[in-house]
Scaffold this active site. Sequence first.
Site, PDB file in Angstrom:
ATOM      1  N   CYS A  47       1.440  25.509   2.463  1.00 40.40           N
ATOM      2  CA  CYS A  47       2.124  26.788   2.698  1.00 40.40           C
ATOM      3  C   CYS A  47       2.261  27.107   4.185  1.00 40.40           C
ATOM      4  O   CYS A  47       3.087  26.492   4.862  1.00 40.40           O
ATOM      5  CB  CYS A  47       1.441  27.894   1.899  1.00 40.40           C
ATOM      6  SG  CYS A  47       2.526  29.300   1.640  1.00 40.40           S
ATOM      7  N   HIS A  88      -0.089  25.949  -3.160  1.00 40.06           N
ATOM      8  CA  HIS A  88      -1.524  25.986  -2.836  1.00 40.06           C
ATOM      9  C   HIS A  88      -2.371  25.239  -3.871  1.00 40.06           C
ATOM     10  O   HIS A  88      -2.994  25.893  -4.721  1.00 40.06           O
ATOM     11  CB  HIS A  88      -2.010  27.438  -2.829  1.00 40.06           C
ATOM     12  CG  HIS A  88      -1.430  28.286  -1.762  1.00 40.06           C
ATOM     13  ND1 HIS A  88      -2.014  28.433  -0.526  1.00 40.06           N
ATOM     14  CD2 HIS A  88      -0.322  29.054  -1.747  1.00 40.06           C
ATOM     15  CE1 HIS A  88      -1.291  29.250   0.204  1.00 40.06           C
ATOM     16  NE2 HIS A  88      -0.261  29.644  -0.504  1.00 40.06           N
ATOM     17  N   GLU A 104      -5.177  24.152  -3.518  1.00 37.51           N
ATOM     18  CA  GLU A 104      -6.580  24.560  -3.304  1.00 37.51           C
ATOM     19  C   GLU A 104      -6.969  25.747  -4.182  1.00 37.51           C
ATOM     20  O   GLU A 104      -8.154  26.071  -4.292  1.00 37.51           O
ATOM     21  CB  GLU A 104      -6.834  24.864  -1.811  1.00 37.51           C
ATOM     22  CG  GLU A 104      -6.185  26.137  -1.257  1.00 37.51           C
ATOM     23  CD  GLU A 104      -4.722  25.967  -0.857  1.00 37.51           C
ATOM     24  OE1 GLU A 104      -4.096  24.968  -1.246  1.00 37.51           O
ATOM     25  OE2 GLU A 104      -4.199  26.860  -0.153  1.00 37.51           O
TER      26      GLU A 104
HETATM   27  N1  GLN Z   1       4.420  33.569   4.494  1.00 32.96           N
HETATM   28  C1  GLN Z   1       3.322  32.956   5.168  1.00 32.96           C
HETATM   29  C2  GLN Z   1       3.697  32.507   6.566  1.00 32.96           C
HETATM   30  O1  GLN Z   1       4.751  32.715   7.013  1.00 32.96           O
HETATM   31  C3  GLN Z   1       2.762  31.787   4.397  1.00 32.96           C
HETATM   32  C4  GLN Z   1       2.091  32.270   3.137  1.00 32.96           C
HETATM   33  C5  GLN Z   1       0.995  31.411   2.637  1.00 32.96           C
HETATM   34  O2  GLN Z   1       0.436  30.538   3.329  1.00 32.96           O
HETATM   35  N2  GLN Z   1       0.564  31.714   1.444  1.00 32.96           N
HETATM   36  O3  GLN Z   1       2.912  31.923   7.210  1.00 32.96           O
END
Ligand code: GLN
Length: 211
Positions: free
Chosen positions: A83, A186, A188
Amino acid sequence: MSSVEPVVGVLALQGDVREHIAALGRCGLRARPVRRPAELSEVDGLVIPGGESTTISRLLVTFGLLDPVRERIASGMPAYGSCAGMILLAGEVLDGRPDQHQLGGLDVVVRRNAFGRQVDSFEDDLDFTGIEGPPVHAVFIRAPWVESAAPGVEVLATVPDVPEAGAAAGRIVAVRQGSVLATAFHPELTGDERVHRLFCEMITSTLVSGG
Ligand code: GLN
């Protein structure tokens, strides 16, 4: 760095660090947080967790880690970003903050918060190249997707191209380029360690080949 049993670092500036350390531990690996350049030099691979990419970017500068992490990735250290970690590894970010820094390693353009501002989270089952068994249940939280990938980038997973997926249908959400792996979701958080195991195999094969 160990040549026998790999040590995996988790960048521990912000985000879901504990969840990654726990997932790596369940794969039987030694995992430890990395907050300082000296700690970075002791690990064989690095996970960049989910969290907030703009915050992690700022803290990378504050903790003197931006250039050291960039250099390790450029010299072949295996890295895995989930992410926000995917956003940081991307060469280019759309809808980012103009002052956010990139670690590089992935020749992709990602769109931040791509699933839409109203859609805080989205879940789907994905076929994942290189992962055996049932589909990977993917949890996306204010997630990016890969808008475009250079020819050297392997696409490992896309959102199923079905009407229910809306604008996310068919989008690239997991990629690998050499020793760099990234997922927009994710693993994890779901108790399925198969993506972490794949990353651990990448680290082991780098150590075996002396890369
Ligand atoms: N929207 C977040 C960002 O821009 C990422 C979100 C996440 O890691 N769950 O970093």
